[in-house]
Design a protein around this motif. Structure first.
Motif, mmCIF file in Angstrom:
data_model
loop_
_atom_site.group_PDB
_atom_site.id
_atom_site.type_symbol
_atom_site.label_atom_id
_atom_site.label_comp_id
_atom_site.label_asym_id
_atom_site.label_seq_id
_atom_site.Cartn_x
_atom_site.Cartn_y
_atom_site.Cartn_z
ATOM 1 N N UNK A 55 9.707 6.627 -49.792
ATOM 2 C CA UNK A 55 11.101 7.045 -49.753
ATOM 3 C C UNK A 55 12.129 5.937 -49.894
ATOM 4 N N UNK A 56 11.692 4.704 -50.257
ATOM 5 C CA UNK A 56 12.604 3.573 -50.424
ATOM 6 C C UNK A 56 12.490 3.008 -51.831
ATOM 7 N N UNK A 57 13.633 2.655 -52.431
ATOM 8 C CA UNK A 57 13.641 2.060 -53.772
ATOM 9 C C UNK A 57 12.838 0.762 -53.760
ATOM 10 N N UNK A 58 11.908 0.641 -54.712
ATOM 11 C CA UNK A 58 11.070 -0.555 -54.828
ATOM 12 C C UNK A 58 10.776 -0.857 -56.283
ATOM 13 N N UNK A 59 10.661 -2.155 -56.599
ATOM 14 C CA UNK A 59 10.317 -2.585 -57.946
ATOM 15 C C UNK A 59 11.542 -2.743 -58.828
ATOM 16 N N UNK A 60 11.270 -2.928 -60.119
ATOM 17 C CA UNK A 60 12.345 -3.095 -61.106
ATOM 18 C C UNK A 60 12.969 -1.745 -61.426
ATOM 19 N N UNK A 61 14.284 -1.766 -61.644
ATOM 20 C CA UNK A 61 14.959 -0.537 -62.023
ATOM 21 C C UNK A 61 16.451 -0.721 -62.093
ATOM 22 N N UNK A 62 17.139 0.407 -62.256
ATOM 23 C CA UNK A 62 18.595 0.423 -62.328
ATOM 24 C C UNK A 62 19.118 1.333 -61.228
ATOM 25 N N UNK A 63 20.012 0.780 -60.407
ATOM 26 C CA UNK A 63 20.671 1.523 -59.342
ATOM 27 C C UNK A 63 22.123 1.712 -59.751
ATOM 28 N N UNK A 64 22.550 2.956 -59.856
ATOM 29 C CA UNK A 64 23.909 3.257 -60.279
ATOM 30 C C UNK A 64 24.649 3.938 -59.132
ATOM 31 N N UNK A 65 25.855 3.421 -58.821
ATOM 32 C CA UNK A 65 26.698 3.950 -57.755
ATOM 33 C C UNK A 65 27.816 4.781 -58.369
ATOM 34 N N UNK A 66 28.150 5.885 -57.710
ATOM 35 C CA UNK A 66 29.222 6.772 -58.136
ATOM 36 C C UNK A 66 30.149 7.057 -56.952
ATOM 37 N N UNK A 67 31.442 7.230 -57.228
ATOM 38 C CA UNK A 67 32.401 7.723 -56.244
ATOM 39 C C UNK A 67 33.029 8.973 -56.825
ATOM 40 N N UNK A 68 32.847 10.092 -56.139
ATOM 41 C CA UNK A 68 33.340 11.392 -56.612
ATOM 42 C C UNK A 68 32.888 11.658 -58.046
ATOM 43 N N UNK A 69 31.647 11.303 -58.354
ATOM 44 C CA UNK A 69 31.061 11.545 -59.665
ATOM 45 C C UNK A 69 31.392 10.523 -60.737
#
Length: 146
Positions: A55-69
């Motif tokens: 249940x936790x982000x692990x490894x290489x990847x892309x994390x994208x943050x949004x505010x109100x979409x």
């Protein structure tokens, strides 16, 4: 020049997370994957493209943050147990940081650039410039073109 240096430092402080890792909240994406949220905001959501063991982000990847979409930040790099760790790239609203992270804070060596052309490149500690580094301010950029 002091005003310009102060302005760049202010931009660094505003654009980068400053909360201590011990005060972390967690945010979960639609697939149930949690990431550390050092600066919680109302209406925030995330997506994570990488693996999510336990249940936790692990490894290489892309994390994208949004505010109100609306997309506000993108982190590309390594995650360990829900935290940005090691080398990565963080882009947000006219600024970018490329360098090392520890517990989702800039830590080690890295370069921060602002849309006006100013930048800081050097050592970081717990999310702030610290130690040896070089800086170019908007004022210095203007003088170089005169």
């Amino acid at each position: 020049m002091r005003t310009m240096i102060s302005g760049l430092f202010t931009a660094l402080c505003v654009a980068l997370p400053l909360t201590a890792a011990a005060d972390v909240d967690w945010i979960t994406d639609a697939k149930g994957c949690k990431v550390a949220n050092l600066s919680p905001k109302e209406g925030e959501s995330v997506t994570w493209s990488g693996d999510c063991p336990n249940g936790l982000a692990n490894g290489e990847g892309t994390l994208t943050w949004f505010e109100s979409g609306v997309k506000t930040e993108v982190y590309e790099g390594m995650m360990v147990d829900g935290y940005a760790e090691g080398r990565g790239k963080l882009r947000s609203a006219g600024s970018a940081y490329v360098g090392e992270f520890k517990k989702s804070l800039q830590h080690g060596r890295g370069r921060f650039e602002v849309a006006d052309g100013s930048w800081y490149s050097g050592e970081w500690s717990e999310g702030l410039p610290h130690g040896r580094g070089q800086m170019l301010t908007p004022e210095e950029i203007g003088r170089a073109h005169v």
